[in-house]
Motif scaffolding. Structure first.
Motif, PDB file in Angstrom:
ATOM      1  N   CYS A 287      -3.025   6.888  -8.918  1.00 44.13           N
ATOM      2  CA  CYS A 287      -3.450   7.732 -10.035  1.00 44.13           C
ATOM      3  C   CYS A 287      -3.431   9.195  -9.588  1.00 44.13           C
ATOM      4  O   CYS A 287      -2.863  10.037 -10.251  1.00 44.13           O
ATOM      5  N   PHE A 288      -4.107   9.446  -8.440  1.00 43.27           N
ATOM      6  CA  PHE A 288      -4.169  10.815  -7.920  1.00 43.27           C
ATOM      7  C   PHE A 288      -4.617  10.770  -6.481  1.00 43.27           C
ATOM      8  O   PHE A 288      -5.153   9.782  -5.999  1.00 43.27           O
ATOM      9  N   ASP A 289      -4.376  11.862  -5.776  1.00 43.96           N
ATOM     10  CA  ASP A 289      -4.996  12.111  -4.478  1.00 43.96           C
ATOM     11  C   ASP A 289      -5.100  13.622  -4.304  1.00 43.96           C
ATOM     12  O   ASP A 289      -4.271  14.371  -4.783  1.00 43.96           O
ATOM     13  N   LYS A 290      -6.176  14.033  -3.673  1.00 42.47           N
ATOM     14  CA  LYS A 290      -6.424  15.462  -3.491  1.00 42.47           C
ATOM     15  C   LYS A 290      -7.283  15.647  -2.253  1.00 42.47           C
ATOM     16  O   LYS A 290      -8.292  14.972  -2.083  1.00 42.47           O
ATOM     17  N   VAL A 291      -6.865  16.576  -1.399  1.00 40.91           N
ATOM     18  CA  VAL A 291      -7.655  16.913  -0.213  1.00 40.91           C
ATOM     19  C   VAL A 291      -8.544  18.096  -0.560  1.00 40.91           C
ATOM     20  O   VAL A 291      -8.078  19.106  -1.091  1.00 40.91           O
ATOM     21  N   VAL A 292      -9.828  17.957  -0.250  1.00 41.51           N
ATOM     22  CA  VAL A 292     -10.796  19.021  -0.514  1.00 41.51           C
ATOM     23  C   VAL A 292     -11.550  19.310   0.764  1.00 41.51           C
ATOM     24  O   VAL A 292     -11.916  18.443   1.498  1.00 41.51           O
TER      25      VAL A 292
ATOM     26  N   GLN B 291     -12.655  17.653   6.015  1.00 35.56           N
ATOM     27  CA  GLN B 291     -11.979  17.542   4.730  1.00 35.56           C
ATOM     28  C   GLN B 291     -12.060  16.106   4.236  1.00 35.56           C
ATOM     29  O   GLN B 291     -12.125  15.159   5.031  1.00 35.56           O
ATOM     30  N   VAL B 292     -12.037  15.968   2.911  1.00 38.08           N
ATOM     31  CA  VAL B 292     -12.087  14.644   2.298  1.00 38.08           C
ATOM     32  C   VAL B 292     -10.853  14.461   1.428  1.00 38.08           C
ATOM     33  O   VAL B 292     -10.510  15.342   0.630  1.00 38.08           O
ATOM     34  N   LEU B 293     -10.190  13.329   1.613  1.00 35.38           N
ATOM     35  CA  LEU B 293      -9.072  12.934   0.764  1.00 35.38           C
ATOM     36  C   LEU B 293      -9.639  12.060  -0.342  1.00 35.38           C
ATOM     37  O   LEU B 293     -10.190  10.983  -0.069  1.00 35.38           O
ATOM     38  N   PHE B 294      -9.562  12.549  -1.576  1.00 36.93           N
ATOM     39  CA  PHE B 294     -10.032  11.774  -2.722  1.00 36.93           C
ATOM     40  C   PHE B 294      -8.849  11.003  -3.293  1.00 36.93           C
ATOM     41  O   PHE B 294      -7.877  11.603  -3.753  1.00 36.93           O
ATOM     42  N   CYS B 295      -8.933   9.682  -3.239  1.00 37.64           N
ATOM     43  CA  CYS B 295      -7.860   8.805  -3.710  1.00 37.64           C
ATOM     44  C   CYS B 295      -8.310   8.073  -4.969  1.00 37.64           C
ATOM     45  O   CYS B 295      -9.382   7.467  -4.992  1.00 37.64           O
ATOM     46  N   GLY B 296      -7.483   8.123  -5.982  1.00 36.77           N
ATOM     47  CA  GLY B 296      -7.692   7.330  -7.195  1.00 36.77           C
ATOM     48  C   GLY B 296      -6.496   6.414  -7.355  1.00 36.77           C
ATOM     49  O   GLY B 296      -5.348   6.868  -7.293  1.00 36.77           O
ATOM     50  N   LEU B 297      -6.745   5.137  -7.515  1.00 37.12           N
ATOM     51  CA  LEU B 297      -5.641   4.182  -7.590  1.00 37.12           C
ATOM     52  C   LEU B 297      -6.021   2.972  -8.411  1.00 37.12           C
ATOM     53  O   LEU B 297      -7.195   2.725  -8.682  1.00 37.12           O
ATOM     54  N   TRP B 298      -5.003   2.237  -8.806  1.00 34.94           N
ATOM     55  CA  TRP B 298      -5.175   0.945  -9.474  1.00 34.94           C
ATOM     56  C   TRP B 298      -4.767  -0.144  -8.504  1.00 34.94           C
ATOM     57  O   TRP B 298      -3.752  -0.013  -7.820  1.00 34.94           O
ATOM     58  N   TYR B 299      -5.540  -1.205  -8.446  1.00 32.42           N
ATOM     59  CA  TYR B 299      -5.130  -2.423  -7.753  1.00 32.42           C
ATOM     60  C   TYR B 299      -4.556  -3.376  -8.793  1.00 32.42           C
ATOM     61  O   TYR B 299      -5.235  -3.719  -9.766  1.00 32.42           O
TER      62      TYR B 299
ATOM     63  N   TYR C  21       0.824  -1.214   0.000  1.00 33.93           N
ATOM     64  CA  TYR C  21       0.000   0.000   0.000  1.00 33.93           C
ATOM     65  C   TYR C  21       0.861   1.268   0.000  1.00 33.93           C
ATOM     66  O   TYR C  21       0.353   2.357   0.247  1.00 33.93           O
ATOM     67  N   ARG C  22       2.158   1.156  -0.257  1.00 32.52           N
ATOM     68  CA  ARG C  22       3.055   2.311  -0.127  1.00 32.52           C
ATOM     69  C   ARG C  22       2.739   3.441  -1.094  1.00 32.52           C
ATOM     70  O   ARG C  22       2.979   4.602  -0.772  1.00 32.52           O
ATOM     71  N   ALA C  23       2.193   3.151  -2.263  1.00 35.78           N
ATOM     72  CA  ALA C  23       1.920   4.210  -3.243  1.00 35.78           C
ATOM     73  C   ALA C  23       0.938   5.245  -2.709  1.00 35.78           C
ATOM     74  O   ALA C  23       0.959   6.397  -3.130  1.00 35.78           O
ATOM     75  N   MET C  24       0.091   4.823  -1.753  1.00 39.27           N
ATOM     76  CA  MET C  24      -0.900   5.738  -1.189  1.00 39.27           C
ATOM     77  C   MET C  24      -0.598   6.063   0.273  1.00 39.27           C
ATOM     78  O   MET C  24      -1.474   6.485   1.016  1.00 39.27           O
TER      79      MET C  24
END
Length: 139
Positions: A134-139, A105-113, A44-47
């Protein structure tokens, strides 16, 4: 054309991927015992997480994830490849996570398994899981 056996295998593996997400989202971490092989490698290190063998990572999940007030997994683009009694898949995941604190706040995580599977006496089990960001962004 896919055989009925291959269609069945693909559906079983897809359900296993859903079972993983359901166990995590419901915070029922012992249900992961029916998803992974006992010696599965998880990365899980990528995230921002850890990597290691299933028992260690399962314990880490049970300690870390309750710190988040809410989170959910949405899976898609199931690309499953079967070769006899082994298989691999690549699945996209969208995983919003509410961060602790009053700011909501919400952390939006986009990833591939990126996963590998093995057919066992108890059915298909995941033997390897590696996340690719793929991406992560805090909103």
């Amino acid at each position: 054309m896919l055989s009925l056996a291959e269609i069945s295998d693909r559906l079983e593996i897809q359900q296993l991927l859903i079972d993983y997400s359901s166990a995590i989202d419901r915070r029922q971490f012992d249900d992961l015992d029916h998803v992974f092989t006992p010696d599965a490698y998880i990365d899980y290190r990528a995230m921002g997480g850890i990597d290691g063998q299933f028992p260690e990572v399962k314990q880490w999940l049970a300690e870390v994830l309750p710190n988040f007030p809410a989170y959910a997994h949405m899976l898609g683009n199931f690309d499953v490849r079967i070769t006899g009694d082994t298989a691999s898949s690549r699945t996209i995941c969208f995983n919003p996570m509410v961060l602790p604190g009053e700011a909501q706040q919400v952390l939006f995580c986009g990833l591939w398994y990126e996963d590998e599977f093995i057919r066992t006496a108890d059915g298909w089990r995941m033997s390897r899981r590696v996340e690719t960001k793929c991406f992560d962004k805090v909103v």
